[in-house]
Structure formats: C-alpha cells, structure tokens
Design an enzyme around this catalytic site. Sequence first.
Site, PDB file in Angstrom:
ATOM      1  N   LYS A 121       4.729  -3.386 -29.761  1.00 33.91           N
ATOM      2  CA  LYS A 121       4.777  -2.791 -31.100  1.00 33.91           C
ATOM      3  C   LYS A 121       4.929  -3.834 -32.188  1.00 33.91           C
ATOM      4  O   LYS A 121       4.406  -3.669 -33.289  1.00 33.91           O
ATOM      5  CB  LYS A 121       5.932  -1.777 -31.189  1.00 33.91           C
ATOM      6  N   LYS A 204      -2.587   3.413 -21.670  1.00 27.32           N
ATOM      7  CA  LYS A 204      -1.849   4.670 -21.647  1.00 27.32           C
ATOM      8  C   LYS A 204      -2.378   5.622 -22.731  1.00 27.32           C
ATOM      9  O   LYS A 204      -2.726   5.166 -23.815  1.00 27.32           O
ATOM     10  CB  LYS A 204      -0.377   4.304 -21.922  1.00 27.32           C
ATOM     11  N   LYS A 207      -0.049   8.652 -28.670  1.00 24.87           N
ATOM     12  CA  LYS A 207      -0.235   9.274 -29.986  1.00 24.87           C
ATOM     13  C   LYS A 207      -0.586   8.220 -31.032  1.00 24.87           C
ATOM     14  O   LYS A 207      -1.105   8.539 -32.093  1.00 24.87           O
ATOM     15  CB  LYS A 207       0.996  10.093 -30.390  1.00 24.87           C
TER      16      LYS A 207
HETATM   17  P1  TYM Z   1       7.843   8.595 -26.532  1.00 21.75           P
HETATM   18  O1  TYM Z   1       8.129   9.408 -27.743  1.00 21.75           O
HETATM   19  O2  TYM Z   1       6.872   7.486 -26.641  1.00 21.75           O
HETATM   20  O3  TYM Z   1       7.349   9.533 -25.370  1.00 21.75           O
HETATM   21  C1  TYM Z   1       8.090  10.703 -25.021  1.00 21.75           C
HETATM   22  C2  TYM Z   1       8.011  10.956 -23.527  1.00 21.75           C
HETATM   23  O4  TYM Z   1       6.645  11.122 -23.120  1.00 21.75           O
HETATM   24  C3  TYM Z   1       6.349  10.210 -22.072  1.00 21.75           C
HETATM   25  N1  TYM Z   1       4.961   9.763 -22.211  1.00 21.75           N
HETATM   26  C4  TYM Z   1       4.063   9.798 -21.234  1.00 21.75           C
HETATM   27  N2  TYM Z   1       4.146  10.213 -19.963  1.00 21.75           N
HETATM   28  C5  TYM Z   1       3.037  10.118 -19.203  1.00 21.75           C
HETATM   29  N3  TYM Z   1       1.854   9.618 -19.664  1.00 21.75           N
HETATM   30  C6  TYM Z   1       1.729   9.178 -20.927  1.00 21.75           C
HETATM   31  N4  TYM Z   1       0.565   8.717 -21.381  1.00 21.75           N
HETATM   32  C7  TYM Z   1       2.868   9.264 -21.784  1.00 21.75           C
HETATM   33  N5  TYM Z   1       3.100   8.933 -23.084  1.00 21.75           N
HETATM   34  C8  TYM Z   1       4.386   9.242 -23.327  1.00 21.75           C
HETATM   35  C9  TYM Z   1       7.325   9.056 -22.269  1.00 21.75           C
HETATM   36  O5  TYM Z   1       7.497   8.314 -21.092  1.00 21.75           O
HETATM   37  C10 TYM Z   1       8.568   9.782 -22.703  1.00 21.75           C
HETATM   38  O6  TYM Z   1       9.257  10.304 -21.569  1.00 21.75           O
HETATM   39  N6  TYM Z   1      11.876   5.640 -26.264  1.00 21.75           N
HETATM   40  C11 TYM Z   1      11.346   6.966 -25.963  1.00 21.75           C
HETATM   41  C12 TYM Z   1      12.111   8.079 -26.641  1.00 21.75           C
HETATM   42  C13 TYM Z   1      13.572   8.095 -26.374  1.00 21.75           C
HETATM   43  C14 TYM Z   1      14.212   8.518 -25.189  1.00 21.75           C
HETATM   44  C15 TYM Z   1      15.606   8.396 -25.440  1.00 21.75           C
HETATM   45  C16 TYM Z   1      13.753   8.977 -23.956  1.00 21.75           C
HETATM   46  C17 TYM Z   1      14.548   7.722 -27.256  1.00 21.75           C
HETATM   47  N7  TYM Z   1      15.788   7.924 -26.695  1.00 21.75           N
HETATM   48  C18 TYM Z   1      16.554   8.714 -24.448  1.00 21.75           C
HETATM   49  C19 TYM Z   1      14.695   9.295 -22.995  1.00 21.75           C
HETATM   50  C20 TYM Z   1      16.079   9.173 -23.241  1.00 21.75           C
HETATM   51  C21 TYM Z   1       9.912   7.019 -26.453  1.00 21.75           C
HETATM   52  O7  TYM Z   1       9.496   6.287 -27.301  1.00 21.75           O
HETATM   53  O8  TYM Z   1       9.199   8.059 -25.904  1.00 21.75           O
END
Ligand code: TYM
Length: 344
Positions: A121, A204, A207
Amino acid sequence: MSDPINPGFTPRIFSGIQPSGGLTLGNYLGALKRFAALQGQGAETVYCIVDLHAITVWQDPQMLRARIREAAAAFMASGVDPAQSILFNQSQVSAHAEMAWLFNTVARVGWMYRMTQFKDKAGKNSENASLGLLAYPALMAADILTYQATAVPVGEDQKQHLELTRDIAAKFNHDYGVGHFPITEPLIEGVATRVMSLRDGSRKMSKSDPSDASRINLTDDADTIAQKIRKARTDADPLPGAIDGLKDRPEARNLVNIYAALADETPDQVLARFEGQGFGAFKPALADIAVSALSPITAKMTEYMDDPAEIDRILGDGALRADTVATPILEKTKQIMGLLRSRP
Ligand code: TYM
C-alpha cells in the site's frame, strides 16, 4: 464456557472489514459468508466495520459515511444478524484506539516494516505514507485483543497480520508476566480464502483494483455479474477431473474454486461434473450459480440502504454492546501496565 485452545478465556470470534470501497465476492466468500455461518456455534461473535483502518489512506468524508452504511448492509444481507452478533463500526468504541496506543508501545518498528500489506500500500514512496498505515497492524491487534478474541475468521491475505497479533499478545504477556491476552487462532478455512482477480490469476480480487472487470461487487446486477464471468480470463484447455490438474492454470483454478465456494461443494465435486468440458460450458453455469447466490444479497442490501437511520441505530446499539465487553478489558490492561486509575 472456556476456550479449548486458550483455557480460561470465553470463546469469542472477532473479525472486521474495511469500508474503503464497495465489497467484493472475495470479501463475501473469504469473510462475510463465514461470519454468518459461525453464529450460534458456541462462540460469541463480534463483527466490526473498521472505519479507523480505512482512514489510513485518505477518504472523502461523505463517501466514507456512505460506505460504512453500505458495509453494514452487506454484513446483514450476508446473514450477520445483529441480534445474534455484535455488529458495529470501530470508531464508535474508543477502546480500539486506546488499546492501539498501548500496543504501539509493545510492537517493534521492525515488525511493522516487514508487513507485506504496508509495502504494497505504501509503494515506492513509503516515507510519504501516513504513520497510521505503518501502525495499522497494532490497531488490528487492538481490535482483536480488546475483546480477548480467541478466533478470527479472515482470508489468506490477513495471515501475516494475525501472526503479528499473536506476537503482540505473547510479548505483552511475557513483558508483564501475565496471561492477560489469548493467543488468537486464525480461522482461514475453505476453498475461497484467496479469491483471485478475474483478469489476472496471480492477483487477489480486491476492491482497490483499478479495473472493475477484475472483480464482482456485491452491488453488481445479474447482467453485470454474467458479463464479467463471460469475460473472465481463462485458457483454451478442457477441465480436468480433479483440482490437482489445475496446478498451473491459476485462472481456471480460481473459477472452479469460486464455483465450489458458492455451491458449498468441494472443487473435486465440481470438476467431476465438468470433466472434459471447456469454459464455453463452465462459465454460463458459474454465472447462473453466482447470480442465484448473490442476487438475494444485493436485493437485501438495497433494502437496508433504503433506511440509513435504521442502519445507524443498529450500529449505535452494537457499539454500546461492544463497549461493555471492551472497556473492562482495556481497563485491566492499563492496570497491568501500571497506569494509575483513580477516576471516580
Ligand atoms: P479487508 O477489508 O481488506 O478484507 C476483509 C476480509 O475479506 C477478506 N478478503 C478476501 N478473502 C478471500 N479472497 C479475497 N480476494 C479477499 N479479499 C479480502 C480479508 O482476508 C478479510 O478477512 N485488516 C483487515 C481488516 C481488519 C480486521 C481486523 C480483520 C481490521 N481489524 C481484526 C480481522 C480482525 C482488512 O484490511 O481486511
């Protein structure tokens, strides 16, 4: 009830999603669908729209507010029930930010620089990234550990952050000679833990990908979903009878995994039906199943979004309930660290 892996702790699941853009099929299969399935399975479930994480890169304030509501609608449309789970947005529970500060003193700078998400990022100009983007994993650890969560369902891309959460918990417990934080289990399960881009099987689905054709958004209508699947990159070979045969065909493997996850089948079960057929036959079948799985979700999201005041009420109520769990754990953490507590 005590957690089997962390005796003495209540089994509690925590997970979060950033409202930094429209949610995708990757978010649904890797996270939301599983969040819903984990309800009522014996552990408390706490789900969070992590708006404080989203602002580590600049967000338009109006748009951010809309996306927080849209994410809440996506959680509920995917089956997260605010009566069974605690559903809220992070910034309404101040314990997250406070705990993150405490963890900033536990985590090491070197740990943060090693995070691949930071490198991706921040890009080439990492000196110019926000300090929040670098410290992000300490906030994520705070999200989890402020609830003493014992398990965290996520997609594959969050694995490194969860390892860091375990490191922070272990270092805190060691430095202060306590067993205050559980060593959280990552739940990275199923065939859709890494849904790939429809345009490039090595990236991957995200969004933040500039190409909208690379992903299926939860707000896409049936025609758009069918069209994106029709145009998805594939190869000319027929499908094999088992997933092992797709080792070197990442785009094909991705589509088969998506089908399997949507149909609640194994990839081998899917391939047993499509063995010998090409994508001319497979893609329309995938489009059908994707539309029938996602259309009801899109429709429910629209319904929820028609009543933003109700979404706000649900998130506010969830925040109050989250606070009652988080605040005593934060207080205890401050006491352990020797911070004087004397406010009446
Ligand atoms: P984020 O917002 O990028 O994604 C949210 C969740 O979706 C999953 N995910 C995917 N799974 C499978 N294939 C994909 N292409 C894909 N894209 C996204 C992510 O693995 C995630 O589970 N840092 C985290 C948010 C967060 C969080 C937390 C998660 C903040 N605090 C505490 C768990 C516990 C994030 O950016 O996810």
